[in-house]
Every structure is written in structure tokens, then in C-alpha cells.
Design a protein around this motif. Sequence first.
Motif, PDB file in Angstrom:
ATOM      1  N   LEU A 123       0.872  -1.164   0.000  1.00 32.56           N
ATOM      2  CA  LEU A 123       0.000   0.000   0.000  1.00 32.56           C
ATOM      3  C   LEU A 123       0.915   1.222   0.000  1.00 32.56           C
ATOM      4  O   LEU A 123       1.624   1.463   0.977  1.00 32.56           O
ATOM      5  CB  LEU A 123      -0.889   0.009   1.246  1.00 32.56           C
ATOM      6  CG  LEU A 123      -1.565   1.338   1.619  1.00 32.56           C
ATOM      7  CD1 LEU A 123      -2.530   1.778   0.529  1.00 32.56           C
ATOM      8  CD2 LEU A 123      -2.282   1.212   2.954  1.00 32.56           C
ATOM      9  N   SER A 124       0.932   1.967  -1.098  1.00 35.47           N
ATOM     10  CA  SER A 124       1.861   3.101  -1.191  1.00 35.47           C
ATOM     11  C   SER A 124       1.103   4.429  -1.121  1.00 35.47           C
ATOM     12  O   SER A 124       0.073   4.608  -1.772  1.00 35.47           O
ATOM     13  CB  SER A 124       2.684   3.025  -2.479  1.00 35.47           C
ATOM     14  OG  SER A 124       1.872   3.156  -3.624  1.00 35.47           O
ATOM     15  N   ILE A 125       1.629   5.330  -0.297  1.00 36.97           N
ATOM     16  CA  ILE A 125       0.990   6.624  -0.048  1.00 36.97           C
ATOM     17  C   ILE A 125       2.030   7.726  -0.171  1.00 36.97           C
ATOM     18  O   ILE A 125       3.095   7.653   0.456  1.00 36.97           O
ATOM     19  CB  ILE A 125       0.354   6.662   1.355  1.00 36.97           C
ATOM     20  CG1 ILE A 125      -0.615   5.493   1.550  1.00 36.97           C
ATOM     21  CG2 ILE A 125      -0.344   8.000   1.586  1.00 36.97           C
ATOM     22  CD1 ILE A 125      -0.953   5.208   2.985  1.00 36.97           C
ATOM     23  N   PHE A 126       1.717   8.734  -0.977  1.00 37.57           N
ATOM     24  CA  PHE A 126       2.624   9.876  -1.137  1.00 37.57           C
ATOM     25  C   PHE A 126       2.032  11.080  -0.411  1.00 37.57           C
ATOM     26  O   PHE A 126       0.843  11.380  -0.556  1.00 37.57           O
ATOM     27  CB  PHE A 126       2.842  10.211  -2.612  1.00 37.57           C
ATOM     28  CG  PHE A 126       4.028  11.103  -2.852  1.00 37.57           C
ATOM     29  CD1 PHE A 126       5.289  10.564  -3.065  1.00 37.57           C
ATOM     30  CD2 PHE A 126       3.891  12.475  -2.831  1.00 37.57           C
ATOM     31  CE1 PHE A 126       6.389  11.380  -3.268  1.00 37.57           C
ATOM     32  CE2 PHE A 126       4.981  13.306  -3.026  1.00 37.57           C
ATOM     33  CZ  PHE A 126       6.239  12.763  -3.248  1.00 37.57           C
ATOM     34  N   ILE A 127       2.875  11.762   0.351  1.00 34.95           N
ATOM     35  CA  ILE A 127       2.455  12.935   1.108  1.00 34.95           C
ATOM     36  C   ILE A 127       2.946  14.195   0.409  1.00 34.95           C
ATOM     37  O   ILE A 127       4.153  14.384   0.231  1.00 34.95           O
ATOM     38  CB  ILE A 127       3.000  12.894   2.548  1.00 34.95           C
ATOM     39  CG1 ILE A 127       2.694  11.551   3.231  1.00 34.95           C
ATOM     40  CG2 ILE A 127       2.451  14.061   3.359  1.00 34.95           C
ATOM     41  CD1 ILE A 127       1.235  11.253   3.399  1.00 34.95           C
ATOM     42  N   VAL A 170      -2.612   9.589  -2.623  1.00 33.39           N
ATOM     43  CA  VAL A 170      -1.848  10.825  -2.455  1.00 33.39           C
ATOM     44  C   VAL A 170      -2.634  11.736  -1.517  1.00 33.39           C
ATOM     45  O   VAL A 170      -3.832  11.951  -1.711  1.00 33.39           O
ATOM     46  CB  VAL A 170      -1.603  11.542  -3.804  1.00 33.39           C
ATOM     47  CG1 VAL A 170      -0.806  12.830  -3.588  1.00 33.39           C
ATOM     48  CG2 VAL A 170      -0.862  10.620  -4.772  1.00 33.39           C
ATOM     49  N   LEU A 171      -1.950  12.238  -0.482  1.00 32.44           N
ATOM     50  CA  LEU A 171      -2.580  13.128   0.484  1.00 32.44           C
ATOM     51  C   LEU A 171      -1.859  14.463   0.516  1.00 32.44           C
ATOM     52  O   LEU A 171      -0.622  14.511   0.487  1.00 32.44           O
ATOM     53  CB  LEU A 171      -2.541  12.507   1.886  1.00 32.44           C
ATOM     54  CG  LEU A 171      -3.398  11.262   2.114  1.00 32.44           C
ATOM     55  CD1 LEU A 171      -3.103  10.680   3.490  1.00 32.44           C
ATOM     56  CD2 LEU A 171      -4.879  11.596   1.990  1.00 32.44           C
ATOM     57  N   ILE A 172      -2.626  15.544   0.576  1.00 31.90           N
ATOM     58  CA  ILE A 172      -2.042  16.874   0.760  1.00 31.90           C
ATOM     59  C   ILE A 172      -2.049  17.160   2.263  1.00 31.90           C
ATOM     60  O   ILE A 172      -3.116  17.266   2.871  1.00 31.90           O
ATOM     61  CB  ILE A 172      -2.852  17.949   0.001  1.00 31.90           C
ATOM     62  CG1 ILE A 172      -2.859  17.636  -1.499  1.00 31.90           C
ATOM     63  CG2 ILE A 172      -2.260  19.338   0.249  1.00 31.90           C
ATOM     64  CD1 ILE A 172      -3.786  18.539  -2.304  1.00 31.90           C
ATOM     65  N   ASN A 173      -0.878  17.256   2.836  1.00 39.20           N
ATOM     66  CA  ASN A 173      -0.764  17.398   4.291  1.00 39.20           C
ATOM     67  C   ASN A 173      -0.836  18.873   4.706  1.00 39.20           C
ATOM     68  O   ASN A 173       0.163  19.494   5.047  1.00 39.20           O
ATOM     69  CB  ASN A 173       0.531  16.770   4.797  1.00 39.20           C
ATOM     70  CG  ASN A 173       0.622  16.809   6.317  1.00 39.20           C
ATOM     71  OD1 ASN A 173      -0.393  16.838   7.000  1.00 39.20           O
ATOM     72  ND2 ASN A 173       1.844  16.808   6.830  1.00 39.20           N
ATOM     73  N   GLU A 174      -2.061  19.385   4.677  1.00 36.45           N
ATOM     74  CA  GLU A 174      -2.269  20.770   5.120  1.00 36.45           C
ATOM     75  C   GLU A 174      -2.545  20.809   6.608  1.00 36.45           C
ATOM     76  O   GLU A 174      -2.077  21.694   7.320  1.00 36.45           O
ATOM     77  CB  GLU A 174      -3.428  21.397   4.346  1.00 36.45           C
ATOM     78  CG  GLU A 174      -3.574  22.883   4.582  1.00 36.45           C
ATOM     79  CD  GLU A 174      -4.409  23.549   3.497  1.00 36.45           C
ATOM     80  OE1 GLU A 174      -4.466  24.781   3.511  1.00 36.45           O
ATOM     81  OE2 GLU A 174      -4.979  22.834   2.659  1.00 36.45           O
ATOM     82  N   ASP A 175      -3.317  19.819   7.078  1.00 39.52           N
ATOM     83  CA  ASP A 175      -3.632  19.705   8.497  1.00 39.52           C
ATOM     84  C   ASP A 175      -3.199  18.321   8.967  1.00 39.52           C
ATOM     85  O   ASP A 175      -3.679  17.306   8.464  1.00 39.52           O
ATOM     86  CB  ASP A 175      -5.128  19.901   8.733  1.00 39.52           C
ATOM     87  CG  ASP A 175      -5.505  19.774  10.195  1.00 39.52           C
ATOM     88  OD1 ASP A 175      -5.771  18.629  10.632  1.00 39.52           O
ATOM     89  OD2 ASP A 175      -5.519  20.796  10.899  1.00 39.52           O
ATOM     90  N   GLU A 180      -3.607  12.416   9.234  1.00 42.76           N
ATOM     91  CA  GLU A 180      -3.483  11.192  10.031  1.00 42.76           C
ATOM     92  C   GLU A 180      -4.774  10.379   9.982  1.00 42.76           C
ATOM     93  O   GLU A 180      -4.747   9.154   9.822  1.00 42.76           O
ATOM     94  CB  GLU A 180      -3.151  11.551  11.478  1.00 42.76           C
ATOM     95  CG  GLU A 180      -3.050  10.340  12.387  1.00 42.76           C
ATOM     96  CD  GLU A 180      -2.887  10.718  13.853  1.00 42.76           C
ATOM     97  OE1 GLU A 180      -2.838   9.798  14.690  1.00 42.76           O
ATOM     98  OE2 GLU A 180      -2.820  11.926  14.164  1.00 42.76           O
ATOM     99  N   ALA A 181      -5.905  11.057  10.098  1.00 43.85           N
ATOM    100  CA  ALA A 181      -7.195  10.365  10.050  1.00 43.85           C
ATOM    101  C   ALA A 181      -7.408   9.680   8.702  1.00 43.85           C
ATOM    102  O   ALA A 181      -7.902   8.537   8.641  1.00 43.85           O
ATOM    103  CB  ALA A 181      -8.329  11.362  10.323  1.00 43.85           C
ATOM    104  N   HIS A 182      -7.037  10.355   7.619  1.00 40.82           N
ATOM    105  CA  HIS A 182      -7.159   9.744   6.284  1.00 40.82           C
ATOM    106  C   HIS A 182      -6.262   8.514   6.159  1.00 40.82           C
ATOM    107  O   HIS A 182      -6.660   7.500   5.574  1.00 40.82           O
ATOM    108  CB  HIS A 182      -6.800  10.766   5.209  1.00 40.82           C
ATOM    109  CG  HIS A 182      -7.834  11.826   5.003  1.00 40.82           C
ATOM    110  ND1 HIS A 182      -9.187  11.572   5.038  1.00 40.82           N
ATOM    111  CD2 HIS A 182      -7.711  13.160   4.744  1.00 40.82           C
ATOM    112  CE1 HIS A 182      -9.854  12.682   4.817  1.00 40.82           C
ATOM    113  NE2 HIS A 182      -8.984  13.667   4.642  1.00 40.82           N
TER     114      HIS A 182
END
Length: 215
Positions: A123-127, A170-175, A180-182
Motif C-alpha cells: 500500500l503506497s501513499i505519497f504525502i 496521495v494526500l495533501i498534508n495541510e492539516d 493522520e485520520a485519512h
Amino acid sequence: MKQAQRRGLLIILSSPSGAGKSTLARRLMQWDKGLKFSVSATTRAPRPGEVDGEDYYFLSEDEFRRQVTNGEMLEHAHVFGNFYGSPAGPVKETIEDGQDVLFDVDWQGEQQIRNSDLGKHALSIFILPPSITELRRRLISRGQDSEEVIAKRMLKSWDEISHWGAYDYVLINEDLDETEAHLKTMIAAERLRREQQPGLQHHVRMLQSEFEEMS
């Protein structure tokens, strides 16, 4: 009926420096105490206090090269004169026991893991940062690097960001709390993928037998 035991996931987190990946990884480890952080192998000498098998697997260069040749490394790279990599054996044992393994690697490492024999469990996730300006502000606010080092990290950041399309999510880490919840939602869902539940086929056969007996 009891839920079939699942296989573990290879959870890959990647991001440019300063996007929040390390903080998110720590939060995930606190959230799930069963989550294992991948122990890397390296050819560099141990530093004072480092323990073989806990901090790193310390290998000679010949042994490291042999393992790469034999396909025993999920991913590897040459960094500042030393080799680093992720041994496949311990990871395979861990996921077969139903525990997830967390990887902090760049896009090249993600591709190597994805193309390995264990890639189907990845499971790959890019921040992503909310902006380049904010990324630079975060690097400066850490107070860990000189202006020269920050400039080098900023130059490297776009090369890393350009590979975002190769990742599952892909998540945009604004908050940070929202990101973290996502992450937790993604991991919870991926744990239930059909491929992660090896006992399902047996359970369906059992249902079939029960149905035939009733017919």
C-alpha cells in the motif's frame, strides 16, 4: 463465523523532506502498537549504541551485494558511499504473521518494492505539502539544517514530487490531524482487501459444503 486471519500490508510512505512523513509515521506507530517499522540493512559501521537487528542489519559489502544478486532485498540504494536496503525475509515473516510493516522510502524504493514478489501486498501513499512556500517554511522551522542544506533539499523536492502519480494514494498534508485520520482510514480499508485474507477461500468452500448438505 470468525474473521479469517489476514496477511500484513507493506505500508510505504514517501514525501519530499519537510512534508510531514516522519511525524505521520510516528503517529501511526502510536496508533497501532502491532505495526512494525522496517529494519534496514546497511554496509556502514555501527554507531555507538546501535544494535544489530534492531537499529539496522549490519552487513559487509560482499554480503549485501550477494543478497541483492539473490533477490533477498526488496529495495536497495547506494547513499553517501554505503549501501542501504530492506531485507525481504523478515518482512515476509512479519506479514505472514498478520502484522503490517511500515516503510519510509523514496519513489525509487517504492517502485522496487512494488515490483518485488511481495508487491501485491503493498500500500503506497505519497504525502504532498500544501505549497512549496510552506514546505520551505517547515524545513526552516525545524532548525536542523543550514541554508545550504535546505537549498539542496528544496532542489530535490520537485524530483520527488514529480513521481506522485505512481502511488496508490496521495494526500495533501495541510492539516496533520486530518491527514493522520485519512491514513488510518486507508490502512483499515486495505487490510480488508480480498488478497489480504488468505482464509476466505477456505471459508467459501465451507459455505459451499454446508449449502450442498442442506440441498
